[in-house]
Design an enzyme around this catalytic site. Structure first.
Site, PDB file in Angstrom:
ATOM      1  N   ASP A  51     -16.483  -1.815  41.406  1.00 46.78           N
ATOM      2  CA  ASP A  51     -18.414  -2.125  41.130  1.00 46.78           C
ATOM      3  C   ASP A  51     -18.348  -3.071  42.708  1.00 46.78           C
ATOM      4  OD1 ASP A  51     -19.299  -0.915  38.672  1.00 46.78           O
ATOM      5  OD2 ASP A  51     -19.142  -3.384  36.944  1.00 46.78           O
ATOM      6  N   THR A 105     -25.737  11.665  44.268  1.00 48.52           N
ATOM      7  CA  THR A 105     -25.725  10.875  44.015  1.00 48.52           C
ATOM      8  C   THR A 105     -25.490   9.460  45.290  1.00 48.52           C
ATOM      9  OG1 THR A 105     -24.760   9.032  41.981  1.00 48.52           O
ATOM     10  CG2 THR A 105     -22.961  10.803  43.164  1.00 48.52           C
ATOM     11  N   ASN A 158     -15.123  21.209  37.241  1.00 48.21           N
ATOM     12  CA  ASN A 158     -16.526  21.189  36.436  1.00 48.21           C
ATOM     13  C   ASN A 158     -17.414  20.651  37.745  1.00 48.21           C
ATOM     14  OD1 ASN A 158     -17.617  21.554  34.297  1.00 48.21           O
ATOM     15  ND2 ASN A 158     -18.505  19.830  34.904  1.00 48.21           N
ATOM     16  N   TYR A 162     -15.546  10.898  41.351  1.00 44.65           N
ATOM     17  CA  TYR A 162     -16.981  11.693  40.763  1.00 44.65           C
ATOM     18  C   TYR A 162     -18.064  11.413  42.195  1.00 44.65           C
ATOM     19  CZ  TYR A 162     -21.844  11.238  39.594  1.00 44.65           C
ATOM     20  OH  TYR A 162     -23.129  11.543  39.277  1.00 44.65           O
ATOM     21  N   LYS A 210     -19.130  15.013  44.323  1.00 46.04           N
ATOM     22  CA  LYS A 210     -20.845  15.362  45.003  1.00 46.04           C
ATOM     23  C   LYS A 210     -20.658  15.121  45.680  1.00 46.04           C
ATOM     24  CE  LYS A 210     -22.413  15.383  40.601  1.00 46.04           C
ATOM     25  NZ  LYS A 210     -23.903  16.529  40.233  1.00 46.04           N
ATOM     26  N   ILE A 230     -22.075  -8.704  30.837  1.00 44.29           N
ATOM     27  CA  ILE A 230     -22.289  -8.731  31.783  1.00 44.29           C
ATOM     28  C   ILE A 230     -20.416  -8.268  32.270  1.00 44.29           C
ATOM     29  CG2 ILE A 230     -23.119  -9.870  33.001  1.00 44.29           C
ATOM     30  CD1 ILE A 230     -25.078 -11.163  31.124  1.00 44.29           C
ATOM     31  N   ALA A 281     -22.889  18.901  35.728  1.00 41.12           N
ATOM     32  CA  ALA A 281     -21.249  18.215  36.297  1.00 41.12           C
ATOM     33  C   ALA A 281     -20.941  17.576  34.712  1.00 41.12           C
ATOM     34  CB  ALA A 281     -21.997  17.037  37.290  1.00 41.12           C
TER      35      ALA A 281
HETATM   36  N1  LIG Z   1     -27.944   9.494  35.177  1.00 37.40           N
HETATM   37  C1  LIG Z   1     -28.122   9.153  36.327  1.00 37.40           C
HETATM   38  O1  LIG Z   1     -28.007   7.617  36.646  1.00 37.40           O
HETATM   39  C2  LIG Z   1     -27.251  10.165  37.466  1.00 37.40           C
HETATM   40  C3  LIG Z   1     -27.430   9.430  38.531  1.00 37.40           C
HETATM   41  C4  LIG Z   1     -27.079   9.969  40.182  1.00 37.40           C
HETATM   42  C5  LIG Z   1     -26.550  11.562  40.210  1.00 37.40           C
HETATM   43  N2  LIG Z   1     -26.905  11.848  38.176  1.00 37.40           N
HETATM   44  C6  LIG Z   1     -26.633  13.034  39.118  1.00 37.40           C
HETATM   45  O2  LIG Z   1     -27.582  13.875  37.408  1.00 37.40           O
HETATM   46  C7  LIG Z   1     -27.011  15.223  37.571  1.00 37.40           C
HETATM   47  C8  LIG Z   1     -27.662  15.000  35.908  1.00 37.40           C
HETATM   48  O3  LIG Z   1     -26.914  13.692  35.217  1.00 37.40           O
HETATM   49  P1  LIG Z   1     -27.649  13.342  33.292  1.00 37.40           P
HETATM   50  O4  LIG Z   1     -27.392  10.986  33.475  1.00 37.40           O
HETATM   51  O5  LIG Z   1     -28.870  14.198  33.120  1.00 37.40           O
HETATM   52  O6  LIG Z   1     -26.234  13.892  32.908  1.00 37.40           O
HETATM   53  P2  LIG Z   1     -26.010  14.737  31.597  1.00 37.40           P
HETATM   54  O7  LIG Z   1     -24.225  14.725  31.400  1.00 37.40           O
HETATM   55  O8  LIG Z   1     -26.931  13.906  30.167  1.00 37.40           O
HETATM   56  O9  LIG Z   1     -26.927  16.276  31.583  1.00 37.40           O
HETATM   57  C9  LIG Z   1     -25.467  16.909  32.176  1.00 37.40           C
HETATM   58  C10 LIG Z   1     -25.768  18.088  31.587  1.00 37.40           C
HETATM   59  O10 LIG Z   1     -25.316  18.996  32.675  1.00 37.40           O
HETATM   60  C11 LIG Z   1     -24.149  20.411  31.534  1.00 37.40           C
HETATM   61  N3  LIG Z   1     -23.047  20.480  31.790  1.00 37.40           N
HETATM   62  C12 LIG Z   1     -22.114  19.679  32.434  1.00 37.40           C
HETATM   63  N4  LIG Z   1     -20.893  20.600  32.679  1.00 37.40           N
HETATM   64  C13 LIG Z   1     -21.431  21.738  32.906  1.00 37.40           C
HETATM   65  C14 LIG Z   1     -20.656  23.040  32.797  1.00 37.40           C
HETATM   66  N5  LIG Z   1     -19.408  23.166  33.747  1.00 37.40           N
HETATM   67  N6  LIG Z   1     -20.913  24.372  32.735  1.00 37.40           N
HETATM   68  C15 LIG Z   1     -22.922  24.266  31.958  1.00 37.40           C
HETATM   69  N7  LIG Z   1     -23.434  23.124  32.036  1.00 37.40           N
HETATM   70  C16 LIG Z   1     -22.436  21.982  31.859  1.00 37.40           C
HETATM   71  C17 LIG Z   1     -23.976  19.087  30.286  1.00 37.40           C
HETATM   72  O11 LIG Z   1     -23.574  19.452  29.516  1.00 37.40           O
HETATM   73  C18 LIG Z   1     -25.282  18.206  30.578  1.00 37.40           C
HETATM   74  O12 LIG Z   1     -26.570  18.915  29.429  1.00 37.40           O
HETATM   75  C19 LIG Z   1     -25.407  14.915  37.044  1.00 37.40           C
HETATM   76  O13 LIG Z   1     -25.590  15.873  38.138  1.00 37.40           O
HETATM   77  C20 LIG Z   1     -25.445  13.661  37.575  1.00 37.40           C
HETATM   78  O14 LIG Z   1     -24.186  13.668  38.795  1.00 37.40           O
HETATM   79  C21 LIG Z   1     -27.489  11.004  37.849  1.00 37.40           C
END
Ligand SMILES: NC(=O)c1ccc[n+]([C@@H]2O[C@H](COP(=O)([O-])OP(=O)(O)OC[C@H]3O[C@@H](n4cnc5c(N)ncnc54)[C@H](O)[C@@H]3O)[C@@H](O)[C@H]2O)c1
Length: 332
Positions: free
Chosen positions: A283, A115, A90, A139, A143, A205, A73
Protein backbone atom coordinates in the site's frame (compact mmCIF):
# COMPACT_ATOMS: atom_id res chain seq x y z
CA UNK A 1 -23.19 7.47 -31.72
CA UNK A 2 -23.83 3.76 -31.40
CA UNK A 3 -21.74 2.57 -28.47
CA UNK A 4 -20.96 -0.89 -27.11
CA UNK A 5 -20.14 -0.84 -23.39
CA UNK A 6 -18.29 -3.87 -22.07
CA UNK A 7 -18.65 -4.18 -18.30
CA UNK A 8 -21.60 -1.77 -18.45
CA UNK A 9 -23.42 -3.65 -15.69
CA UNK A 10 -20.64 -2.76 -13.22
CA UNK A 11 -20.14 0.28 -11.05
CA UNK A 12 -18.39 2.82 -13.30
CA UNK A 13 -19.84 1.34 -16.50
CA UNK A 14 -23.47 1.63 -15.39
CA UNK A 15 -23.05 5.28 -14.42
CA UNK A 16 -21.46 5.95 -17.80
CA UNK A 17 -24.31 4.18 -19.61
CA UNK A 18 -26.73 6.49 -17.83
CA UNK A 19 -24.89 9.58 -19.11
CA UNK A 20 -24.57 8.15 -22.63
CA UNK A 21 -28.32 7.54 -22.83
CA UNK A 22 -29.06 11.00 -21.46
CA UNK A 23 -26.80 12.46 -24.17
CA UNK A 24 -28.82 10.63 -26.84
CA UNK A 25 -26.38 7.87 -27.75
CA UNK A 26 -27.57 4.36 -28.64
CA UNK A 27 -26.07 1.95 -26.12
CA UNK A 28 -25.68 -1.81 -25.82
CA UNK A 29 -24.04 -3.39 -22.79
CA UNK A 30 -21.92 -6.54 -23.04
CA UNK A 31 -21.29 -8.10 -19.62
CA UNK A 32 -20.97 -11.60 -18.19
CA UNK A 33 -22.66 -10.47 -14.94
CA UNK A 34 -19.93 -12.11 -12.87
CA UNK A 35 -19.71 -8.86 -10.92
CA UNK A 36 -22.27 -6.72 -12.70
CA UNK A 37 -26.00 -6.36 -12.09
CA UNK A 38 -28.80 -6.76 -14.58
CA UNK A 39 -30.82 -4.21 -12.62
CA UNK A 40 -28.14 -1.60 -13.28
CA UNK A 41 -28.63 -1.81 -17.06
CA UNK A 42 -31.42 0.32 -18.58
CA UNK A 43 -30.63 -0.56 -22.23
CA UNK A 44 -30.13 -3.72 -24.33
CA UNK A 45 -27.85 -6.15 -22.49
CA UNK A 46 -25.93 -9.02 -24.08
CA UNK A 47 -24.88 -11.46 -21.37
CA UNK A 48 -21.59 -12.74 -22.67
CA UNK A 49 -17.92 -13.33 -22.03
CA UNK A 50 -15.20 -11.31 -23.73
CA UNK A 51 -13.64 -14.69 -24.50
CA UNK A 52 -16.72 -15.77 -26.45
CA UNK A 53 -15.47 -14.62 -29.83
CA UNK A 54 -18.53 -15.74 -31.75
CA UNK A 55 -20.92 -13.83 -29.54
CA UNK A 56 -18.70 -10.78 -29.47
CA UNK A 57 -18.33 -10.66 -33.25
CA UNK A 58 -22.06 -11.26 -33.71
CA UNK A 59 -22.85 -8.46 -31.24
CA UNK A 60 -20.48 -6.05 -32.97
CA UNK A 61 -21.82 -7.00 -36.40
CA UNK A 62 -25.45 -6.59 -35.38
CA UNK A 63 -24.96 -3.23 -33.67
CA UNK A 64 -22.81 -1.47 -36.29
CA UNK A 65 -21.11 0.38 -33.46
CA UNK A 66 -19.12 3.57 -33.83
CA UNK A 67 -17.15 2.99 -30.63
CA UNK A 68 -16.53 0.67 -27.70
CA UNK A 69 -16.16 1.70 -24.08
CA UNK A 70 -14.21 -1.09 -22.42
CA UNK A 71 -14.80 -1.41 -18.66
CA UNK A 72 -14.91 -5.22 -18.39
CA UNK A 73 -12.08 -6.47 -16.21
CA UNK A 74 -11.29 -7.93 -12.82
CA UNK A 75 -10.08 -5.32 -10.37
CA UNK A 76 -9.07 -6.90 -7.06
CA UNK A 77 -5.42 -6.10 -6.45
CA UNK A 78 -4.88 -8.74 -3.74
CA UNK A 79 -6.54 -11.45 -5.81
CA UNK A 80 -4.34 -10.53 -8.77
CA UNK A 81 -1.24 -11.23 -6.66
CA UNK A 82 -2.63 -14.57 -5.47
CA UNK A 83 -3.93 -15.63 -8.90
CA UNK A 84 -2.18 -13.70 -11.68
CA UNK A 85 -3.36 -16.15 -14.37
CA UNK A 86 -6.94 -15.07 -13.79
CA UNK A 87 -5.96 -11.45 -14.43
CA UNK A 88 -3.72 -12.04 -17.43
CA UNK A 89 -6.45 -14.11 -19.06
CA UNK A 90 -9.39 -11.84 -18.33
CA UNK A 91 -7.88 -8.38 -18.47
CA UNK A 92 -5.26 -8.93 -21.13
CA UNK A 93 -5.94 -11.99 -23.31
CA UNK A 94 -9.73 -11.54 -23.37
CA UNK A 95 -9.25 -7.80 -23.85
CA UNK A 96 -7.12 -8.52 -26.91
CA UNK A 97 -9.91 -10.77 -28.19
CA UNK A 98 -12.13 -7.70 -28.04
CA UNK A 99 -9.64 -5.66 -30.07
CA UNK A 100 -9.45 -8.40 -32.66
CA UNK A 101 -13.23 -8.64 -32.89
CA UNK A 102 -13.35 -4.85 -33.34
CA UNK A 103 -10.81 -5.06 -36.15
CA UNK A 104 -12.78 -7.80 -37.82
CA UNK A 105 -15.88 -5.59 -37.76
CA UNK A 106 -14.16 -2.33 -38.65
CA UNK A 107 -14.83 -0.62 -35.29
CA UNK A 108 -11.85 1.64 -34.73
CA UNK A 109 -12.61 3.69 -31.61
CA UNK A 110 -12.15 2.55 -28.02
CA UNK A 111 -12.09 4.17 -24.59
CA UNK A 112 -10.35 1.97 -22.04
CA UNK A 113 -10.68 1.91 -18.22
CA UNK A 114 -7.10 2.09 -17.04
CA UNK A 115 -5.93 2.78 -13.52
CA UNK A 116 -3.43 4.62 -11.34
CA UNK A 117 -2.17 1.12 -10.42
CA UNK A 118 -0.01 1.28 -13.56
CA UNK A 119 2.28 3.72 -11.71
CA UNK A 120 2.97 1.44 -8.72
CA UNK A 121 4.57 3.39 -5.90
CA UNK A 122 5.67 6.68 -7.45
CA UNK A 123 8.60 8.58 -5.99
CA UNK A 124 7.14 11.96 -6.87
CA UNK A 125 3.68 13.46 -6.41
CA UNK A 126 1.36 14.44 -7.92
CA UNK A 127 1.38 11.70 -10.55
CA UNK A 128 1.49 12.95 -14.14
CA UNK A 129 0.87 10.83 -17.22
CA UNK A 130 4.64 10.77 -17.74
CA UNK A 131 5.44 9.44 -14.25
CA UNK A 132 7.38 6.18 -14.48
CA UNK A 133 4.99 3.27 -15.03
CA UNK A 134 6.08 0.47 -12.74
CA UNK A 135 3.06 -1.56 -11.56
CA UNK A 136 3.41 -3.29 -8.19
CA UNK A 137 0.90 -6.07 -8.90
CA UNK A 138 -0.49 -8.17 -11.78
CA UNK A 139 -3.68 -6.07 -11.92
CA UNK A 140 -1.66 -2.95 -12.76
CA UNK A 141 0.57 -4.96 -15.12
CA UNK A 142 -2.38 -6.22 -17.16
CA UNK A 143 -3.83 -2.72 -17.46
CA UNK A 144 -0.49 -1.29 -18.57
CA UNK A 145 0.04 -4.11 -21.05
CA UNK A 146 -3.38 -3.43 -22.56
CA UNK A 147 -2.63 0.29 -22.84
CA UNK A 148 0.57 -0.57 -24.70
CA UNK A 149 -1.31 -2.92 -27.01
CA UNK A 150 -3.66 -0.04 -27.81
CA UNK A 151 -0.69 2.10 -28.80
CA UNK A 152 0.77 -0.55 -31.11
CA UNK A 153 -2.65 -1.41 -32.59
CA UNK A 154 -3.02 2.30 -33.30
CA UNK A 155 0.24 2.47 -35.21
CA UNK A 156 -0.29 -0.70 -37.16
CA UNK A 157 -4.06 -0.83 -37.72
CA UNK A 158 -5.19 2.76 -37.20
CA UNK A 159 -7.11 2.03 -33.96
CA UNK A 160 -8.04 5.24 -32.10
CA UNK A 161 -7.92 4.93 -28.32
CA UNK A 162 -8.16 6.87 -25.12
CA UNK A 163 -6.96 5.24 -21.89
CA UNK A 164 -8.52 6.84 -18.84
CA UNK A 165 -6.42 6.20 -15.74
CA UNK A 166 -8.89 6.38 -12.89
CA UNK A 167 -7.77 7.00 -9.36
CA UNK A 168 -10.33 5.92 -6.67
CA UNK A 169 -13.90 5.93 -7.97
CA UNK A 170 -16.40 6.96 -5.30
CA UNK A 171 -19.96 8.17 -4.79
CA UNK A 172 -23.18 7.27 -6.55
CA UNK A 173 -25.82 8.77 -8.81
CA UNK A 174 -27.32 11.73 -6.91
CA UNK A 175 -30.87 10.47 -7.55
CA UNK A 176 -30.13 7.43 -5.35
CA UNK A 177 -31.04 4.89 -8.04
CA UNK A 178 -27.57 3.70 -9.00
CA UNK A 179 -24.51 3.03 -6.88
CA UNK A 180 -21.69 0.76 -5.86
CA UNK A 181 -22.46 -2.91 -5.16
CA UNK A 182 -19.31 -5.02 -5.19
CA UNK A 183 -19.06 -8.50 -3.68
CA UNK A 184 -16.60 -8.63 -2.06
CA UNK A 185 -16.37 -4.91 -1.33
CA UNK A 186 -12.86 -3.56 -0.85
CA UNK A 187 -13.42 0.17 -1.36
CA UNK A 188 -13.15 2.40 1.67
CA UNK A 189 -16.29 4.57 1.47
CA UNK A 190 -18.79 1.69 1.11
CA UNK A 191 -16.97 -0.21 3.86
CA UNK A 192 -17.28 2.76 6.21
CA UNK A 193 -20.93 3.30 5.28
CA UNK A 194 -21.66 -0.33 6.08
CA UNK A 195 -20.60 0.43 9.63
CA UNK A 196 -22.93 3.46 9.63
CA UNK A 197 -25.75 1.13 8.53
CA UNK A 198 -24.99 -1.29 11.36
CA UNK A 199 -23.93 -4.01 8.89
CA UNK A 200 -20.38 -4.19 10.29
CA UNK A 201 -19.12 -3.42 13.79
CA UNK A 202 -16.14 -1.28 12.84
CA UNK A 203 -13.85 -0.27 10.00
CA UNK A 204 -10.18 -1.19 9.96
CA UNK A 205 -7.48 1.38 9.29
CA UNK A 206 -4.44 -0.31 7.80
CA UNK A 207 -1.45 1.67 9.01
CA UNK A 208 -1.48 4.80 11.15
CA UNK A 209 2.26 5.50 11.04
CA UNK A 210 2.72 6.66 7.46
CA UNK A 211 4.56 9.92 6.79
CA UNK A 212 1.28 11.69 6.01
CA UNK A 213 -0.41 14.49 7.98
CA UNK A 214 -2.52 12.13 10.13
CA UNK A 215 -0.49 8.94 9.66
CA UNK A 216 -3.01 7.22 7.37
CA UNK A 217 -2.81 6.66 3.60
CA UNK A 218 -3.79 9.37 1.14
CA UNK A 219 -5.82 8.53 -1.95
CA UNK A 220 -7.38 10.57 -4.73
CA UNK A 221 -11.15 9.98 -4.67
CA UNK A 222 -13.07 11.02 -7.76
CA UNK A 223 -16.84 10.92 -8.21
CA UNK A 224 -18.08 8.12 -10.44
CA UNK A 225 -20.17 10.57 -12.49
CA UNK A 226 -17.12 12.75 -13.08
CA UNK A 227 -15.41 9.62 -14.42
CA UNK A 228 -18.47 8.86 -16.52
CA UNK A 229 -18.46 12.38 -17.97
CA UNK A 230 -14.84 11.96 -19.01
CA UNK A 231 -15.84 9.01 -21.22
CA UNK A 232 -18.21 11.18 -23.22
CA UNK A 233 -15.49 13.79 -23.66
CA UNK A 234 -13.05 11.05 -24.67
CA UNK A 235 -15.46 9.81 -27.34
CA UNK A 236 -15.47 13.30 -28.84
CA UNK A 237 -11.70 13.37 -28.75
CA UNK A 238 -11.17 10.23 -30.86
CA UNK A 239 -10.75 12.17 -34.07
CA UNK A 240 -7.38 11.13 -35.41
CA UNK A 241 -6.66 7.74 -36.92
CA UNK A 242 -4.00 5.79 -35.07
CA UNK A 243 -3.85 8.09 -32.07
CA UNK A 244 -3.48 6.56 -28.56
CA UNK A 245 -4.12 9.06 -25.77
CA UNK A 246 -3.97 8.63 -22.00
CA UNK A 247 -5.31 10.79 -19.17
CA UNK A 248 -5.19 10.73 -15.41
CA UNK A 249 -8.62 11.06 -13.86
CA UNK A 250 -8.33 12.10 -10.25
CA UNK A 251 -9.56 15.16 -8.41
CA UNK A 252 -5.92 16.15 -7.86
CA UNK A 253 -5.54 15.86 -4.10
CA UNK A 254 -4.93 13.20 -1.48
CA UNK A 255 -7.58 12.47 1.16
CA UNK A 256 -6.63 10.40 4.19
CA UNK A 257 -8.45 7.38 5.56
CA UNK A 258 -9.25 9.32 8.72
CA UNK A 259 -10.66 12.21 6.67
CA UNK A 260 -12.96 9.79 4.83
CA UNK A 261 -14.20 8.33 8.10
CA UNK A 262 -14.78 11.80 9.57
CA UNK A 263 -16.77 12.80 6.47
CA UNK A 264 -18.90 9.66 6.80
CA UNK A 265 -19.64 10.53 10.45
CA UNK A 266 -20.52 14.09 9.43
CA UNK A 267 -22.81 13.09 6.57
CA UNK A 268 -24.57 10.18 8.29
CA UNK A 269 -24.67 11.67 11.77
CA UNK A 270 -23.54 8.28 13.08
CA UNK A 271 -20.40 7.31 14.95
CA UNK A 272 -18.02 4.98 13.11
CA UNK A 273 -15.92 2.78 15.43
CA UNK A 274 -12.43 2.13 14.04
CA UNK A 275 -9.83 -0.55 14.69
CA UNK A 276 -6.26 0.42 13.93
CA UNK A 277 -4.44 -2.43 12.19
CA UNK A 278 -0.99 -3.00 10.71
CA UNK A 279 -0.02 -1.66 7.29
CA UNK A 280 -0.90 -3.85 4.31
CA UNK A 281 1.99 -4.93 2.12
CA UNK A 282 2.21 -2.93 -1.08
CA UNK A 283 0.00 0.00 0.00
CA UNK A 284 1.76 3.22 -1.09
CA UNK A 285 1.48 6.03 1.50
CA UNK A 286 0.06 8.53 -0.98
CA UNK A 287 -1.35 8.51 -4.51
CA UNK A 288 -2.88 11.52 -6.18
CA UNK A 289 -3.17 12.81 -9.70
CA UNK A 290 -1.99 15.75 -11.66
CA UNK A 291 -5.16 16.04 -13.76
CA UNK A 292 -4.16 19.06 -15.83
CA UNK A 293 -3.84 17.14 -19.09
CA UNK A 294 -7.44 15.90 -18.89
CA UNK A 295 -8.63 19.40 -18.03
CA UNK A 296 -6.68 20.97 -20.86
CA UNK A 297 -7.17 18.45 -23.66
CA UNK A 298 -10.56 16.92 -22.83
CA UNK A 299 -12.09 19.96 -21.16
CA UNK A 300 -12.77 17.72 -18.14
CA UNK A 301 -13.86 19.41 -14.93
CA UNK A 302 -14.57 17.23 -11.89
CA UNK A 303 -17.78 18.76 -10.51
CA UNK A 304 -18.92 16.29 -7.86
CA UNK A 305 -15.58 15.15 -6.47
CA UNK A 306 -15.52 17.08 -3.20
CA UNK A 307 -15.44 14.63 -0.30
CA UNK A 308 -18.82 15.44 1.25
CA UNK A 309 -20.67 15.18 -2.09
CA UNK A 310 -19.07 11.80 -2.79
CA UNK A 311 -19.98 10.52 0.67
CA UNK A 312 -23.48 12.04 0.63
CA UNK A 313 -24.37 10.49 -2.74
CA UNK A 314 -22.91 7.13 -1.68
CA UNK A 315 -24.83 7.32 1.59
CA UNK A 316 -28.11 8.01 -0.24
CA UNK A 317 -27.54 4.89 -2.34
CA UNK A 318 -26.52 2.62 0.55
CA UNK A 319 -29.27 3.92 2.82
CA UNK A 320 -31.92 3.27 0.16
CA UNK A 321 -30.38 -0.02 -0.99
CA UNK A 322 -28.81 -1.59 2.09
CA UNK A 323 -28.45 -4.90 0.24
CA UNK A 324 -27.36 -3.35 -3.06
CA UNK A 325 -29.20 -4.29 -6.22
CA UNK A 326 -30.52 -7.25 -4.27
CA UNK A 327 -31.06 -9.62 -7.16
CA UNK A 328 -31.87 -13.24 -6.56
CA UNK A 329 -28.79 -15.30 -7.55
CA UNK A 330 -30.58 -16.75 -10.59
CA UNK A 331 -30.94 -13.32 -12.16
CA UNK A 332 -27.20 -12.66 -12.15
N1 LIG B 1 -13.65 1.34 -9.29
C1 LIG B 1 -12.46 1.94 -9.27
O1 LIG B 1 -12.10 2.66 -8.33
C2 LIG B 1 -11.51 1.76 -10.43
C3 LIG B 1 -10.28 2.41 -10.39
C4 LIG B 1 -9.39 2.26 -11.47
C5 LIG B 1 -9.77 1.49 -12.57
N2 LIG B 1 -10.96 0.85 -12.56
C6 LIG B 1 -11.31 0.03 -13.73
O2 LIG B 1 -12.58 0.43 -14.20
C7 LIG B 1 -13.33 -0.67 -14.71
C8 LIG B 1 -14.66 -0.73 -14.02
O3 LIG B 1 -14.48 -0.84 -12.60
P1 LIG B 1 -15.72 -1.10 -11.65
O4 LIG B 1 -15.36 -0.67 -10.30
O5 LIG B 1 -16.93 -0.57 -12.32
O6 LIG B 1 -15.75 -2.70 -11.68
P2 LIG B 1 -17.00 -3.70 -11.72
O7 LIG B 1 -16.50 -5.03 -11.30
O8 LIG B 1 -18.14 -3.09 -10.98
O9 LIG B 1 -17.37 -3.73 -13.27
C9 LIG B 1 -16.70 -4.56 -14.19
C10 LIG B 1 -17.75 -5.27 -15.02
O10 LIG B 1 -17.10 -6.07 -16.01
C11 LIG B 1 -17.76 -7.33 -16.08
N3 LIG B 1 -16.76 -8.28 -16.60
C12 LIG B 1 -15.56 -8.59 -16.05
N4 LIG B 1 -14.92 -9.49 -16.82
C13 LIG B 1 -15.71 -9.72 -17.91
C14 LIG B 1 -15.60 -10.55 -19.07
N5 LIG B 1 -14.53 -11.33 -19.26
N6 LIG B 1 -16.60 -10.54 -19.97
C15 LIG B 1 -17.71 -9.78 -19.79
N7 LIG B 1 -17.87 -8.97 -18.71
C16 LIG B 1 -16.89 -8.94 -17.77
C17 LIG B 1 -18.22 -7.61 -14.66
O11 LIG B 1 -19.31 -8.51 -14.59
C18 LIG B 1 -18.62 -6.21 -14.18
O12 LIG B 1 -19.98 -5.92 -14.45
C19 LIG B 1 -12.44 -1.90 -14.50
O13 LIG B 1 -11.77 -2.16 -15.70
C20 LIG B 1 -11.45 -1.45 -13.42
O14 LIG B 1 -10.23 -2.12 -13.56
C21 LIG B 1 -11.85 0.97 -11.53
Amino acid sequence: MRVLVTGGAGYVGSHTVRLLLEAGHEVTVYDNLVYGHRAAVPCPLVVGELADRERLVATLAAGRFDAVLHFAAYAYVGESVADPAKYYHNNLADGLALLDAMRAQGVDRIVFSSTCAIYGEPTRLPITEDTLQLPANPYGETKLAFERALRWYGRAYGLRSVSLRYFNAAGAHPDGSLGEDHTPETHLIPLVLRVALGQAPHVEIYGTDYATPDGTCLRDYVHVLDLAAAHLLALDKLATRGEALAYNLGAGRGISVREVIAACERVTGRRIPVVEAARRAGDPPALYADNRRARRELGWVPRLSDLDTMVATAWEWHRRHPTGFDEPPAAR
